[in-house]
Design an enzyme around this catalytic site. Structure first.
Site, PDB file in Angstrom:
ATOM      1  N   THR A 115       0.846  -1.186   0.000  1.00  0.00           N
ATOM      2  CA  THR A 115       0.000   0.000   0.000  1.00  0.00           C
ATOM      3  C   THR A 115       0.881   1.236   0.000  1.00  0.00           C
ATOM      4  OG1 THR A 115      -1.806   1.155   1.079  1.00  0.00           O
ATOM      5  CG2 THR A 115      -0.308  -0.042   2.536  1.00  0.00           C
ATOM      6  N   HIS A 116       0.487   2.213  -0.852  1.00  0.00           N
ATOM      7  CA  HIS A 116       1.337   3.387  -1.080  1.00  0.00           C
ATOM      8  C   HIS A 116       0.477   4.648  -0.966  1.00  0.00           C
ATOM      9  CE1 HIS A 116       4.735   5.620  -2.659  1.00  0.00           C
ATOM     10  NE2 HIS A 116       3.888   6.253  -3.453  1.00  0.00           N
TER      11      HIS A 116
HETATM   12  C1  GAR Z   1       1.090   4.256   4.961  1.00  0.00           C
HETATM   13  O1  GAR Z   1       0.513   5.474   4.553  1.00  0.00           O
HETATM   14  C2  GAR Z   1       1.772   3.584   3.782  1.00  0.00           C
HETATM   15  O2  GAR Z   1       1.140   3.798   2.564  1.00  0.00           O
HETATM   16  C3  GAR Z   1       3.106   4.263   3.796  1.00  0.00           C
HETATM   17  O3  GAR Z   1       3.456   4.323   5.147  1.00  0.00           O
HETATM   18  C4  GAR Z   1       2.262   4.486   5.913  1.00  0.00           C
HETATM   19  C5  GAR Z   1       2.285   3.482   7.033  1.00  0.00           C
HETATM   20  O4  GAR Z   1       1.315   3.792   7.988  1.00  0.00           O
HETATM   21  N1  GAR Z   1       4.060   3.547   3.002  1.00  0.00           N
HETATM   22  C6  GAR Z   1       4.973   4.141   2.252  1.00  0.00           C
HETATM   23  O5  GAR Z   1       5.136   5.346   2.213  1.00  0.00           O
HETATM   24  C7  GAR Z   1       5.805   3.186   1.425  1.00  0.00           C
HETATM   25  N2  GAR Z   1       6.455   3.895   0.375  1.00  0.00           N
HETATM   26  P1  GAR Z   1       1.027   2.796   9.188  1.00  0.00           P
HETATM   27  O6  GAR Z   1       2.385   2.386   9.769  1.00  0.00           O
HETATM   28  O7  GAR Z   1       0.220   3.595  10.160  1.00  0.00           O
HETATM   29  O8  GAR Z   1       0.276   1.624   8.644  1.00  0.00           O
END
Ligand code: GAR
Length: 207
Positions: A115-116
């Site tokens: 997820t990005h």
């Molecule tokens: C999410 O928004 C995900 O898409 C991003 O990190 C966050 C994690 O949130 N990932 C990236 O940026 C990868 N390139 P979380 O730790 O609260 O699930």
């Protein structure tokens, strides 16, 4: 609180994390419903101390840490990570805020969903939200995609748009993206777990 018992038919899912783990939490919560069809069997991180690991421990889910600096090079790290993931015999691997590029050993052995926090192919990489804001887009969002050997280049599973508001900071925009991202990820992972997928060129079909 331990997770509820899951029927044997539930897909075994390993979740990879680096940070807070709010997407992981959404998957764990969804998996308490047997009809969702997912069992989170392990959570792996690239560093110690990630808050996401604490969430897993709280729910009685096994964890592992595989750090790049503990290995000879990236290839050795990738092989070790593949082994640690493989020990949990997952049907699916979910990269939910895992801030490392996966290599051949992991990708040849597992189907991986990432997820990005941007509408790919715009703004790939580790600073997607800040990059989108700096570019001045009025709409951004999130993307769930299958992982290939590129950086956020794999076939797209789902996307949801999020408007940029005047006065947004990277933090405020990311929080709004994450609210819809969690629902998107839960929906996509559940559908993949219950129905599988076929891939034709870059087009993913979930029957
Ligand atoms: C999410 O928004 C995900 O898409 C991003 O990190 C966050 C994690 O949130 N990932 C990236 O940026 C990868 N390139 P979380 O730790 O609260 O699930």
């Amino acid at each position: 609180m331990p997770t509820s018992p899951t029927p044997p038919s539930a897909a075994r899912v390993v979740v990879l994390v680096s940070g807070t783990g709010s997407n992981l939490q959404a998957l764990i919560d969804a998996a308490t419903d047997p009809a969702y069809g997912v069992q989170v069997v392990a959570v792996g991180a690239d560093r110690h101390g990630a808050r996401a690991l604490e969430r897993a421990v709280r729910h009685g889910i096994p964890t592992f840490v595989c750090r790049v600096p503990d290995h000879r090079d990236r290839q050795a790290w990738d092989a070790a990570l593949a082994e640690q993931i493989g020990a949990h015999t997952p049907d699916l691997v979910v990269s939910a805020g895992f801030m490392k590029i996966l290599g051949e050993a992991v990708l040849s052995a597992h189907t991986v969903v990432n997820t990005h926090p941007a509408l790919l192919p715009a703004f790939p990489g580790a600073h997607a939200v800040a990059d989108a804001l700096a570019y001045g887009v009025r709409v951004t969002g999130c993307t769930a995609h299958l992982v290939d050997s590129g950086v956020d280049t794999g076939p797209i599973l789902e996307q949801v748009a999020v408007p940029v508001e005047d006065g947004d900071t990277p933090e405020s925009l990311h929080e709004r993206i994450k609210t819809v991202e969690r629902s998107m990820l839960v929906d996509v992972v559940g559908r993949l777990a219950r129905h599988g997928h076929t891939l034709t060129d870059r087009k993913v079909t979930i029957p």
